[in-house]
Write an enzyme that holds these catalytic residues in place. Structure first.
Site, PDB file in Angstrom:
ATOM      1  CG  ASP A  42      -1.696   1.275   1.619  1.00 25.47           C
ATOM      2  OD1 ASP A  42      -1.607   2.265   0.629  1.00 25.47           O
ATOM      3  OD2 ASP A  42      -2.450   1.270   2.426  1.00 25.47           O
TER       4      ASP A  42
ATOM      5  CE  LYS B 212      -1.478   7.126  -3.547  1.00 21.58           C
ATOM      6  NZ  LYS B 212      -1.995   6.077  -2.499  1.00 21.58           N
TER       7      LYS B 212
ATOM      8  CD  GLU C  11      -5.059   3.807  -2.706  1.00 28.13           C
ATOM      9  OE1 GLU C  11      -5.859   4.370  -1.993  1.00 28.13           O
ATOM     10  OE2 GLU C  11      -3.792   4.031  -2.844  1.00 28.13           O
TER      11      GLU C  11
ATOM     12  CG  ASP D  50      -8.801   5.417   2.106  1.00 33.75           C
ATOM     13  OD1 ASP D  50      -8.432   5.750   3.157  1.00 33.75           O
ATOM     14  OD2 ASP D  50      -8.000   4.545   1.392  1.00 33.75           O
TER      15      ASP D  50
HETATM   16  P1  ADP Z   1      -2.452   7.680   3.870  1.00 30.80           P
HETATM   17  O1  ADP Z   1      -3.525   6.515   3.329  1.00 30.80           O
HETATM   18  O2  ADP Z   1      -3.030   9.001   3.675  1.00 30.80           O
HETATM   19  O3  ADP Z   1      -1.267   7.341   3.427  1.00 30.80           O
HETATM   20  P2  ADP Z   1      -3.150   6.308   6.490  1.00 30.80           P
HETATM   21  O4  ADP Z   1      -4.171   5.522   6.193  1.00 30.80           O
HETATM   22  O5  ADP Z   1      -2.063   5.672   7.166  1.00 30.80           O
HETATM   23  O6  ADP Z   1      -2.735   7.533   5.555  1.00 30.80           O
HETATM   24  O7  ADP Z   1      -3.561   7.462   7.599  1.00 30.80           O
HETATM   25  C1  ADP Z   1      -2.856   8.191   8.336  1.00 30.80           C
HETATM   26  C2  ADP Z   1      -3.828   9.306   9.232  1.00 30.80           C
HETATM   27  O8  ADP Z   1      -4.389   8.428  10.313  1.00 30.80           O
HETATM   28  C3  ADP Z   1      -2.970  10.197  10.147  1.00 30.80           C
HETATM   29  O9  ADP Z   1      -3.437  11.640  10.080  1.00 30.80           O
HETATM   30  C4  ADP Z   1      -2.979   9.509  11.496  1.00 30.80           C
HETATM   31  O10 ADP Z   1      -2.827  10.779  12.536  1.00 30.80           O
HETATM   32  C5  ADP Z   1      -4.626   9.011  11.510  1.00 30.80           C
HETATM   33  N1  ADP Z   1      -4.723   7.882  12.386  1.00 30.80           N
HETATM   34  C6  ADP Z   1      -3.844   6.740  12.623  1.00 30.80           C
HETATM   35  N2  ADP Z   1      -4.331   6.309  14.228  1.00 30.80           N
HETATM   36  C7  ADP Z   1      -5.330   7.095  14.293  1.00 30.80           C
HETATM   37  C8  ADP Z   1      -6.058   7.034  15.523  1.00 30.80           C
HETATM   38  N3  ADP Z   1      -5.936   5.960  16.440  1.00 30.80           N
HETATM   39  N4  ADP Z   1      -6.994   8.071  15.805  1.00 30.80           N
HETATM   40  C9  ADP Z   1      -7.239   9.076  14.831  1.00 30.80           C
HETATM   41  N5  ADP Z   1      -6.290   9.071  13.861  1.00 30.80           N
HETATM   42  C10 ADP Z   1      -5.349   8.329  13.354  1.00 30.80           C
HETATM   43 MG    MG Z   2      -4.261   4.793   2.206  1.00 31.20          MG
END
Ligand code: ADP
Ligand code: MG
Length: 624
Positions: A25, A86, A183, A205
């Site tokens: 991912d 990205k 995705e 998402d």
């Molecule tokens: P992307 O798909 O954009 O790469 P992710 O799916 O990994 O991102 O999401 C990252 C986001 O999720 C960040 O903003 C992070 O702060 C948030 N996040 C991760 N864990 C938690 C949580 N327990 N509560 C709220 N937000 C969270």
């Molecule tokens: Mg993502």
């Protein structure tokens, strides 16, 4: 006695060897790598113990760092620490939002995006390749072997250029990219929804910087993307920022240094994440002026200040449903994806909207990587299932034909990979080249579709119009990349092009093109009929005029005048400017009909003549 074969450890090609397949991912904020071990998909951790690897690369003077160490350098070395790359994939400078300022040194403010770093010029593909290369080493360390093949996920709305760029990055990283996978489709696979016969699923998402809402329909083993919606500037970062502002207000802070700002935003993010499982969170920070900030934030306090953002995060669901022409009751399952869907307020808002609970049992930030690993495991042949997951083309692909019309070769929603061929012929006598213009869209006329590429097939042997047989083949591979070939079947001359538009369409443009094709369907059809009538008319005129030159002696004067007159009338009708295409095409057709009538005797006399001359001097037994 039969000898049993025993495999030595690490022996290449040993019996029962399992190929190592990984799923990646490649996220805007975080990237993950997963694999299927003993039938279970698991996410692999790097040497820092991180499974969620920040999609950040720092280019130092000698070496580069990726993930957690690079994350730490983003404040002290912003110009060389590339984050959220990205967003730049497959994009040109002109595509960027002018309102956003970046701390990078762009090489030029036009053309492809290139960034000057301490270790040279980097483009988004190179940066992504460095992240992928790091993920590859994580896999090698965890598994003790190079992966045999990889599936990389991309957003459903990624266009051809963005997919090409992602695939290219994978190849640069030395990976064997089996397939790019959408995705939301990966998330649906992780939940095993592909094993159902059919269903309609909404994938919600909410990541670090973006919100993507996709509606998928599964029918006969094929996932079709019904609609995509979202908000490219709404994600977890905005919630962090909201809480950061609240902290400033609460502790009466202003005029912070950059370091203090960065420190407090990081604290805000931590507090936000902890509030997903705790009712209240306390933290303290020491600012550069030695001032100590001590605060406790409760969940209800946080939810109050984040309320507007939560409301904003629900709107794209409505749009996605509207675009797919569905009501919320027709959604069979709702899947939560992305770290930010851990926020209880978000889960509740989605729950309330649909009146039932979304699927959350799989870790929302791992679910895409898990789906990708499951898919990779099947593709590499580790699973004896015969199912293969397919995606579909979002817009039709066609070729320009005479009169500026589009002949659709691969219709929209065809499952990929797909190859379709169609035969065409030459329009003029002695035509030795043919221009192949590839277009994308649902409309009937070339001018209303998007032009993807043009190429010319040369070296067609000179023949009478209509005799050459040119086979045009469109092929879309499993990653959604198009290649087109044209071949003259009698002589075998051929030409080939791989379509790489400099930048592609975003989901809104795709939506608009689909919308237009429906609202203009009627007038498009009439224009098409008119253009077809013109093409026929021109061809008839040309052949009649040629015949008049060749065989005028077969006609008496009044016949000659009558034919000439009919030709003139048709010519005038062809040249006329038209607003009512329906009426105009009937008129042209009617004049063609008249011309056909007044030339029918002439045509049969010519035919008799031709037969006579063909038989002259031949023995009777030569005639079949
Ligand atoms: P992307 O798909 O954009 O790469 P992710 O799916 O990994 O991102 O999401 C990252 C986001 O999720 C960040 O903003 C992070 O702060 C948030 N996040 C991760 N864990 C938690 C949580 N327990 N509560 C709220 N937000 C969270
Ligand atoms: Mg993502």
């Amino acid at each position: 006695m039969a000898l049993l074969q025993i495999a030595e450890p690490d022996m290449a090609g040993a019996p029962h060897q399992r190929n190592i397949a990984i799923g990646i991912d490649l996220g805007t904020t975080n990237s993950l790598v997963a694999t299927v071990k003993s039938g279970e998909a698991t996410v692999l951790a790097d040497i820092h113990g991180a499974k969620l690897i920040p999609s950040i690369v720092n280019y130092g003077s000698e070496n580069l760092s990726v993930g957690t160490p690079a994350y730490k350098l983003r404040i002290s070395d912003p110009a060389n620490t590339l984050v959220s790359i990205k967003r730049f994939m497959g994009r040109s400078f002109a595509d960027l939002n002018p309102e956003v300022t970046y701390p990078y040194k762009f090489v030029a403010k036009t053309g492809n995006i290139q960034i000057n770093t301490r270790s040279g010029v980097k483009d988004p593909v190179q940066v992504s390749a460095d992240i992928l290369q790091y993920l590859r080493t994580v896999a090698v360390e965890a598994m003790g072997e190079e992966p045999t093949g990889v599936v990389i996920t991309v957003p459903a709305y990624f266009d051809d250029a963005q997919r090409q760029a992602t695939k290219h990055a994978g190849e640069l990283a030395g990976l064997n990219v089996l397939r790019l996978l959408n995705e939301p489709t990966a998330a649906a696979i992780a939940y095993g929804l592909d094993s159902k016969n059919e269903g309609t699923f909404l994938i919600y998402d909410l990541g670090g910087g973006t919100l993507d809402v996709s509606i998928l329909r599964l029918a006969k083993g094929v996932f079709e993307v019904l609609s995509v919606s979202g908000d490219t500037s709404l994600g977890g970062d905005d919630f962090d920022h909201r809480l950061f502002c609240h902290i400033l207000e609460k502790s009466h802070l202003s005029q912070l240094t950059d370091e203090d700002t960065a420190q407090l935003i990081t604290k805000a993010k931590l507090v936000k994440e902890q509030l997903a499982s705790l009712e209240k969170v306390s933290f303290s920070a020491v600012l550069s002026n030695k001032r100590i900030v001590n605060l406790t934030i409760t969940r209800s306090e946080y939810e109050l200040i984040a309320l507007n953002l939560v409301k904003k995060a629900i709107l794209p669901i409505k749009k996605a449903l509207r675009d797919a022409k569905l009501d919320k009751e027709s959604i069979d399952e709702i899947i939560m994806v992305g770290g930010s869907t851990r926020m209880l307020a978000i889960r509740q808002a989605v729950h309330e909207f649909f009146g039932r609970a979304p699927l959350t049992s799989i870790n929302p930030d791992e679910v895409v990587a898990i789906g990708a690993a499951i898919q990779a495991n099947v593709l590499i042949g580790n699973k004896d299932d015969d199912w293969l997951l397919l995606d579909v083309t979002p817009l039709s692909l066609g070729v320009e034909t005479m009169g500026g019309l589009v002949e659709k070769i691969i219709p929209r929603n065809s499952t990929i990979p797909v190859a379709r061929a169609q035969d065409f012929t030459t329009y003029k006598d002695g035509q030795t080249a043919m221009s192949v213009h590839i277009v994308q869209g649902e409309r009937e006329l070339v001018k209303d579709c998007r032009s993807l590429a043009k190429f010319t097939l040369r070296g067609i042997p000179a023949m009478v119009a209509g005799q050459a047989r040119i086979r045009i083949t469109y092929q879309i591979d499993a990653d959604g990349l198009l290649s087109v070939s044209a071949k003259e079947m009698l002589s075998g001359v051929s030409s080939f092009i791989e379509v790489k538009p400099s930048y592609g369409l975003n989901d809104e443009q795709i939506g608009q093109m689909l919308h237009d094709s429906i609202s203009y369907a009627d007038s498009d059809m009439q224009q098409r009929m008119y253009q077809e009538a013109l093409v026929d008319a021109r061809a008839i005129l040309e052949s009649v005029e040629k015949a008049l030159i060749a065989d005028a002696e077969l006609l008496n004067e009044s016949e000659f005048t009558q034919i000439n007159h009919a030709c003139m009338k048709l010519k005038i009708a062809i040249e006329q400017k038209v607003s009512d295409f329906g009426a105009a095409s009937s008129k042209v057709k009617q004049l063609v009909e008249t011309l056909n009538q007044v030339t029918s005797d002439f045509a049969s006399r010519r035919m008799d003549n031709a037969i006579k001359s063909a038989f002259t001097g031949k023995q009777i037994n030569e005639i079949e």
